[in-house]
Motif scaffolding. Structure first.
Motif, PDB file in Angstrom:
ATOM      1  N   ILE A   1       0.855  -1.189   0.000  1.00 44.15           N
ATOM      2  CA  ILE A   1       0.000   0.000   0.000  1.00 44.15           C
ATOM      3  C   ILE A   1       0.889   1.235   0.000  1.00 44.15           C
ATOM      4  CG2 ILE A   1      -1.879  -1.170   1.228  1.00 44.15           C
ATOM      5  CD1 ILE A   1      -0.953   0.242   3.785  1.00 44.15           C
ATOM      6  N   THR A   2       0.289   2.400  -0.221  1.00 39.41           N
ATOM      7  CA  THR A   2       1.026   3.665  -0.177  1.00 39.41           C
ATOM      8  C   THR A   2       0.496   4.518   0.975  1.00 39.41           C
ATOM      9  OG1 THR A   2      -0.518   4.570  -1.824  1.00 39.41           O
ATOM     10  CG2 THR A   2       1.568   3.669  -2.640  1.00 39.41           C
ATOM     11  N   TRP A   3       1.194   5.588   1.290  1.00 38.98           N
ATOM     12  CA  TRP A   3       0.921   6.368   2.490  1.00 38.98           C
ATOM     13  C   TRP A   3      -0.306   7.280   2.447  1.00 38.98           C
ATOM     14  CZ3 TRP A   3       0.650  11.636   2.169  1.00 38.98           C
ATOM     15  CH2 TRP A   3       1.197  12.226   1.021  1.00 38.98           C
ATOM     16  N   PRO A   4      -0.788   7.802   1.291  1.00 35.56           N
ATOM     17  CA  PRO A   4      -1.813   8.854   1.333  1.00 35.56           C
ATOM     18  C   PRO A   4      -3.095   8.490   2.082  1.00 35.56           C
ATOM     19  CG  PRO A   4      -0.830   8.772  -0.844  1.00 35.56           C
ATOM     20  CD  PRO A   4      -0.326   7.576  -0.103  1.00 35.56           C
ATOM     21  N   ILE A   5      -3.686   7.322   1.806  1.00 35.06           N
ATOM     22  CA  ILE A   5      -4.957   6.992   2.442  1.00 35.06           C
ATOM     23  C   ILE A   5      -4.800   6.765   3.949  1.00 35.06           C
ATOM     24  CG2 ILE A   5      -6.776   5.250   2.585  1.00 35.06           C
ATOM     25  CD1 ILE A   5      -6.725   5.048  -0.432  1.00 35.06           C
ATOM     26  N   PRO A   6      -3.833   5.952   4.419  1.00 39.02           N
ATOM     27  CA  PRO A   6      -3.687   5.817   5.877  1.00 39.02           C
ATOM     28  C   PRO A   6      -3.431   7.147   6.580  1.00 39.02           C
ATOM     29  CG  PRO A   6      -2.452   4.098   4.757  1.00 39.02           C
ATOM     30  CD  PRO A   6      -2.914   5.044   3.696  1.00 39.02           C
ATOM     31  N   PHE A   7      -2.529   7.954   6.026  1.00 44.90           N
ATOM     32  CA  PHE A   7      -2.215   9.248   6.637  1.00 44.90           C
ATOM     33  C   PHE A   7      -3.440  10.149   6.673  1.00 44.90           C
ATOM     34  CE2 PHE A   7      -1.120  13.716   5.899  1.00 44.90           C
ATOM     35  CZ  PHE A   7      -0.363  13.987   7.026  1.00 44.90           C
ATOM     36  N   ALA A   8      -4.151  10.240   5.557  1.00 44.96           N
ATOM     37  CA  ALA A   8      -5.305  11.136   5.472  1.00 44.96           C
ATOM     38  C   ALA A   8      -6.444  10.657   6.369  1.00 44.96           C
ATOM     39  CB  ALA A   8      -5.770  11.250   4.019  1.00 44.96           C
ATOM     40  N   LEU A   9      -6.687   9.350   6.409  1.00 49.24           N
ATOM     41  CA  LEU A   9      -7.773   8.838   7.239  1.00 49.24           C
ATOM     42  C   LEU A   9      -7.498   9.102   8.720  1.00 49.24           C
ATOM     43  CD1 LEU A   9      -9.697   5.539   6.737  1.00 49.24           C
ATOM     44  CD2 LEU A   9      -8.999   6.235   9.025  1.00 49.24           C
ATOM     45  N   LEU A  10      -6.286   8.814   9.161  1.00 48.25           N
ATOM     46  CA  LEU A  10      -5.961   9.044  10.572  1.00 48.25           C
ATOM     47  C   LEU A  10      -6.037  10.532  10.912  1.00 48.25           C
ATOM     48  CD1 LEU A  10      -2.985   6.537  11.007  1.00 48.25           C
ATOM     49  CD2 LEU A  10      -5.353   6.246  11.732  1.00 48.25           C
ATOM     50  N   ALA A  11      -5.586  11.379   9.984  1.00 49.73           N
ATOM     51  CA  ALA A  11      -5.684  12.828  10.206  1.00 49.73           C
ATOM     52  C   ALA A  11      -7.136  13.280  10.212  1.00 49.73           C
ATOM     53  CB  ALA A  11      -4.894  13.574   9.131  1.00 49.73           C
ATOM     54  N   GLY A  12      -7.949  12.688   9.332  1.00 51.02           N
ATOM     55  CA  GLY A  12      -9.365  13.041   9.277  1.00 51.02           C
ATOM     56  C   GLY A  12     -10.122  12.713  10.544  1.00 51.02           C
ATOM     57  N   VAL A  13      -9.650  11.706  11.270  1.00 48.51           N
ATOM     58  CA  VAL A  13     -10.238  11.384  12.572  1.00 48.51           C
ATOM     59  C   VAL A  13      -9.625  12.250  13.674  1.00 48.51           C
ATOM     60  CG1 VAL A  13     -10.513   9.592  14.335  1.00 48.51           C
ATOM     61  CG2 VAL A  13     -10.773   9.009  11.929  1.00 48.51           C
ATOM     62  N   ALA A  14      -8.296  12.368  13.669  1.00 49.45           N
ATOM     63  CA  ALA A  14      -7.582  12.990  14.785  1.00 49.45           C
ATOM     64  C   ALA A  14      -7.816  14.492  14.895  1.00 49.45           C
ATOM     65  CB  ALA A  14      -6.089  12.705  14.653  1.00 49.45           C
ATOM     66  N   VAL A  15      -7.822  15.203  13.771  1.00 50.45           N
ATOM     67  CA  VAL A  15      -7.920  16.666  13.832  1.00 50.45           C
ATOM     68  C   VAL A  15      -9.255  17.133  14.423  1.00 50.45           C
ATOM     69  CG1 VAL A  15      -7.965  18.778  12.453  1.00 50.45           C
ATOM     70  CG2 VAL A  15      -6.221  17.039  12.007  1.00 50.45           C
ATOM     71  N   PRO A  16     -10.407  16.715  13.883  1.00 53.83           N
ATOM     72  CA  PRO A  16     -11.664  17.159  14.515  1.00 53.83           C
ATOM     73  C   PRO A  16     -11.825  16.632  15.937  1.00 53.83           C
ATOM     74  CG  PRO A  16     -12.112  15.507  12.840  1.00 53.83           C
ATOM     75  CD  PRO A  16     -10.677  15.893  12.688  1.00 53.83           C
ATOM     76  N   ALA A  17     -11.298  15.423  16.215  1.00 51.97           N
ATOM     77  CA  ALA A  17     -11.394  14.878  17.570  1.00 51.97           C
ATOM     78  C   ALA A  17     -10.598  15.729  18.554  1.00 51.97           C
ATOM     79  CB  ALA A  17     -10.895  13.435  17.590  1.00 51.97           C
ATOM     80  N   ALA A  18      -9.391  16.137  18.156  1.00 50.97           N
ATOM     81  CA  ALA A  18      -8.561  16.962  19.038  1.00 50.97           C
ATOM     82  C   ALA A  18      -9.204  18.325  19.286  1.00 50.97           C
ATOM     83  CB  ALA A  18      -7.171  17.130  18.423  1.00 50.97           C
ATOM     84  N   ILE A  19      -9.752  18.943  18.238  1.00 53.75           N
ATOM     85  CA  ILE A  19     -10.383  20.260  18.381  1.00 53.75           C
ATOM     86  C   ILE A  19     -11.618  20.174  19.279  1.00 53.75           C
ATOM     87  CG2 ILE A  19     -11.592  22.100  17.138  1.00 53.75           C
ATOM     88  CD1 ILE A  19      -9.767  21.487  14.744  1.00 53.75           C
ATOM     89  N   SER A  20     -12.481  19.193  19.017  1.00 52.89           N
ATOM     90  CA  SER A  20     -13.710  19.070  19.806  1.00 52.89           C
ATOM     91  C   SER A  20     -13.413  18.718  21.261  1.00 52.89           C
ATOM     92  CB  SER A  20     -14.629  18.016  19.177  1.00 52.89           C
ATOM     93  OG  SER A  20     -13.999  16.745  19.151  1.00 52.89           O
ATOM     94  N   HIS A  21     -12.384  17.895  21.485  1.00 52.99           N
ATOM     95  CA  HIS A  21     -12.022  17.530  22.855  1.00 52.99           C
ATOM     96  C   HIS A  21     -11.491  18.730  23.618  1.00 52.99           C
ATOM     97  CE1 HIS A  21     -10.869  14.891  26.138  1.00 52.99           C
ATOM     98  NE2 HIS A  21      -9.662  15.417  26.126  1.00 52.99           N
TER      99      HIS A  21
ATOM    100  N   SER B   1     -10.864   2.418  -4.063  1.00 49.32           N
ATOM    101  CA  SER B   1     -10.307   3.717  -3.681  1.00 49.32           C
ATOM    102  C   SER B   1      -9.771   4.423  -4.920  1.00 49.32           C
ATOM    103  CB  SER B   1      -9.194   3.536  -2.648  1.00 49.32           C
ATOM    104  OG  SER B   1      -8.135   2.755  -3.184  1.00 49.32           O
ATOM    105  N   PRO B   2      -9.610   5.745  -4.862  1.00 45.45           N
ATOM    106  CA  PRO B   2      -9.145   6.507  -6.030  1.00 45.45           C
ATOM    107  C   PRO B   2      -7.741   6.123  -6.475  1.00 45.45           C
ATOM    108  CG  PRO B   2     -10.185   7.950  -4.420  1.00 45.45           C
ATOM    109  CD  PRO B   2     -10.008   6.626  -3.756  1.00 45.45           C
ATOM    110  N   ALA B   3      -7.417   6.481  -7.713  1.00 46.90           N
ATOM    111  CA  ALA B   3      -6.131   6.104  -8.291  1.00 46.90           C
ATOM    112  C   ALA B   3      -5.044   7.144  -8.047  1.00 46.90           C
ATOM    113  CB  ALA B   3      -6.286   5.866  -9.796  1.00 46.90           C
ATOM    114  N   SER B   4      -5.392   8.427  -8.047  1.00 44.94           N
ATOM    115  CA  SER B   4      -4.381   9.483  -7.922  1.00 44.94           C
ATOM    116  C   SER B   4      -4.071   9.775  -6.458  1.00 44.94           C
ATOM    117  CB  SER B   4      -4.871  10.762  -8.600  1.00 44.94           C
ATOM    118  OG  SER B   4      -5.980  11.304  -7.908  1.00 44.94           O
ATOM    119  N   VAL B   5      -2.903  10.376  -6.220  1.00 40.78           N
ATOM    120  CA  VAL B   5      -2.513  10.732  -4.856  1.00 40.78           C
ATOM    121  C   VAL B   5      -3.468  11.761  -4.276  1.00 40.78           C
ATOM    122  CG1 VAL B   5      -0.714  11.791  -3.449  1.00 40.78           C
ATOM    123  CG2 VAL B   5      -0.092  10.142  -5.220  1.00 40.78           C
ATOM    124  N   LYS B   6      -3.812  12.781  -5.057  1.00 44.34           N
ATOM    125  CA  LYS B   6      -4.756  13.798  -4.577  1.00 44.34           C
ATOM    126  C   LYS B   6      -6.110  13.169  -4.260  1.00 44.34           C
ATOM    127  CE  LYS B   6      -2.751  17.716  -7.076  1.00 44.34           C
ATOM    128  NZ  LYS B   6      -2.988  18.738  -8.134  1.00 44.34           N
TER     129      LYS B   6
END
Length: 337
Positions: free
Chosen positions: A222-242, A275-280
Motif C-alpha cells: 500500500i502507499t501512504w496517502p490513504i492511511p495518513f489522510a484517514l488518521l488525520a481526518g479522525v484525529a484533527v476534529p477529535a482533538a479540536i472538539s475535545h 479507492s481513487p487512483a491518484s494521490v490527490k
C-alpha cells in the motif's frame, strides 16, 4: 487474472501479482488475528474459520456458475475478504451469521459486479453493514477478553475462552462509553493499544494492526496517502472538539486507538479496487473516511462508524477519479479525455 506475464518489449513488470499482493496483506493480518484468538478463544477461531472458508467456497461456486476457472478462487482475494469480515465481527456471533455474511460479501458485494476489480463497494464492509442492519442483537454482543493464565497445573482456560456457557455483553466496547475524563488514564490507553477490552478481532490491539500496516507500507503493498489522510481526518476534529468540550468528546488518541480505525486506515480503505487512483484523490478519500468516522461516532446512532464511512466514500470514488485524474505523462497540464 491471477498472474500476468508480459510478452512484448515495451512492457515492464515488477513481479507482483494479485495472489502475491493478497497474501502479503494476509501475512500482515496474522499477528493481530492470533492475538485475537488468544484473547477470545475458540469462539473467535470458529468465526474466522467460517468466514474465510465460506468466502473461498462461494467464490469458487460463483466462478463455476459463470463457467470460469474455479481455481481463481484461490488467488487470495476471497480469503482476504472473508478474513477482513471476520476481523470486523464480534467473536461471539453464531456460525450462521458468519456464513451468511461471507456469502453476501462474495456473491453480492463482489461477483454481482463482475468479480475482482469490478466491485464499487468494499465487499467485507458491505457484508458487515448488512449483518448489522439485519441482526443488530447478534452484532452488538461482545465477549470480555480472557487470556489463558498459567496455574499450578499449567495453562488455565476460562469457560468463555473454550466457548462454553459464555454470555455476550451488550455495548461493552470502549466507544460505547463517552464519559470524558474517565477514558484518559494510562491504563485505558494501554488497554486500547494492547487489546485488553471487548470488541471484534480487528479491535483487539491497535498496536498490532498498525504494525501490520507499517509492514505493508515497507513492502510497498500500500502507499501512504490513504492511511495518513484517514488518521488525520479522525484525529484533527477529535482533538479540536475535545479541547472545546472534553466532557462530551473523546480525545484524538482514544478515537485512533479504539474501534476499527487502524484496521480501516491500513487494510480496508486502502483497497485498490474501491479507492481513487491518484494521490490527490486518495488524500481526499482518506480525509472523507476519517471525518465521517468521527461524525458518526460523535453524532450518529452507532458508536462505530468505520463500515458506513468507507462505503459512503467508496460511492464517491468514481467522482473523485473523474475530477482528480493524474496528469497524463509527457504533458505539463492535465489534458481532457
Amino acid at each position: 487474472m491471477v498472474q500476468f506475464s508480459p510478452v512484448s518489449a515495451p512492457h515492464s513488470h515488477s513481479g507482483n501479482s494479485t495472489t502475491h499482493l493478497m497474501f502479503w496483506v494476509v501475512a500482515a493480518l496474522i499477528p493481530a488475528t492470533l492475538y485475537g484468538f488468544a484473547l477470545f478463544g475458540l469462539s473467535a477461531v470458529k468465526v474466522w474459520l467460517f468466514c474465510t472458508v465460506t468466502a473461498v467456497f462461494v467464490e469458487a461456486l460463483c466462478l463455476l456458475a459463470q463457467k470460469r476457472f474455479w481455481r481463481g478462487a484461490l488467488d487470495g482475494s476471497a480469503l482476504l475478504t472473508g478474513w477482513l469480515l471476520a476481523m470486523s465481527l464480534p467473536p461471539s456471533v453464531p456460525w450462521w451469521v458468519a456464513v451468511l455474511g461471507s456469502t453476501f460479501a462474495i456473491a453480492v458485494g463482489k461477483q454481482a459486479y463482475g468479480g475482482l476489480g469490478q466491485n464499487l463497494f468494499n465487499p467485507a464492509m458491505l457484508a458487515r453493514v448488512m449483518l448489522l442492519i439485519c441482526f443488530p442483537v447478534e452484532l452488538t454482543l461482545w465477549l470480555d477478553p480472557s487470556l489463558p493464565a498459567m496455574g499450578a497445573d499449567g495453562l488455565q482456560f476460562s469457560a468463555a475462552w473454550l466457548g462454553q456457557n459464555y454470555d455476550g455483553v451488550s455495548a461493552a466496547t470502549p466507544l460505547a462509553f463517552h464519559s470524558g475524563h474517565e477514558w484518559q488514564s494510562d491504563w485505558h490507553m494501554n488497554g486500547l493499544f494492547f487489546g485488553q477490552h471487548a470488541g471484534s478481532l480487528g479491535e483487539t490491539s491497535a498496536l498490532l494492526v498498525a504494525l501490520g500496516g507499517l509492514f505493508m507500507l515497507w513492502r510497498r503493498v500500500i502507499t501512504w496517502p490513504i492511511p495518513f489522510a484517514l488518521l488525520a481526518g479522525v484525529a484533527v476534529p477529535a482533538a479540536i472538539s475535545h479541547q472545546i468540550n472534553p466532557e462530551q468528546f473523546l480525545s484524538a488518541s482514544t478515537h485512533l486507538a479504539s474501534g476499527g480505525v487502524m484496521l480501516a486506515a491500513f487494510f480496508i480503505a486502502t483497497d485498490m479496487v474501491t479507492s481513487p487512483a491518484s494521490v490527490k484523490g486518495q488524500l481526499v478519500f482518506g480525509i472523507g473516511c476519517g471525518l465521517l468516522i468521527w461524525l458518526i461516532r460523535c453524532f450518529g446512532s452507532y458508536p462505530e462508524g468505520v463500515a458506513f464511512a468507507v462505503l459512503i466514500m467508496n460511492a464517491t470514488t468514481p467522482l473523485i477519479d473523474h475530477y482528480l485524474r493524474p496528469t497524463i505523462f509527457g504533458s505539463r497540464t492535465q489534458l481532457n479525455a
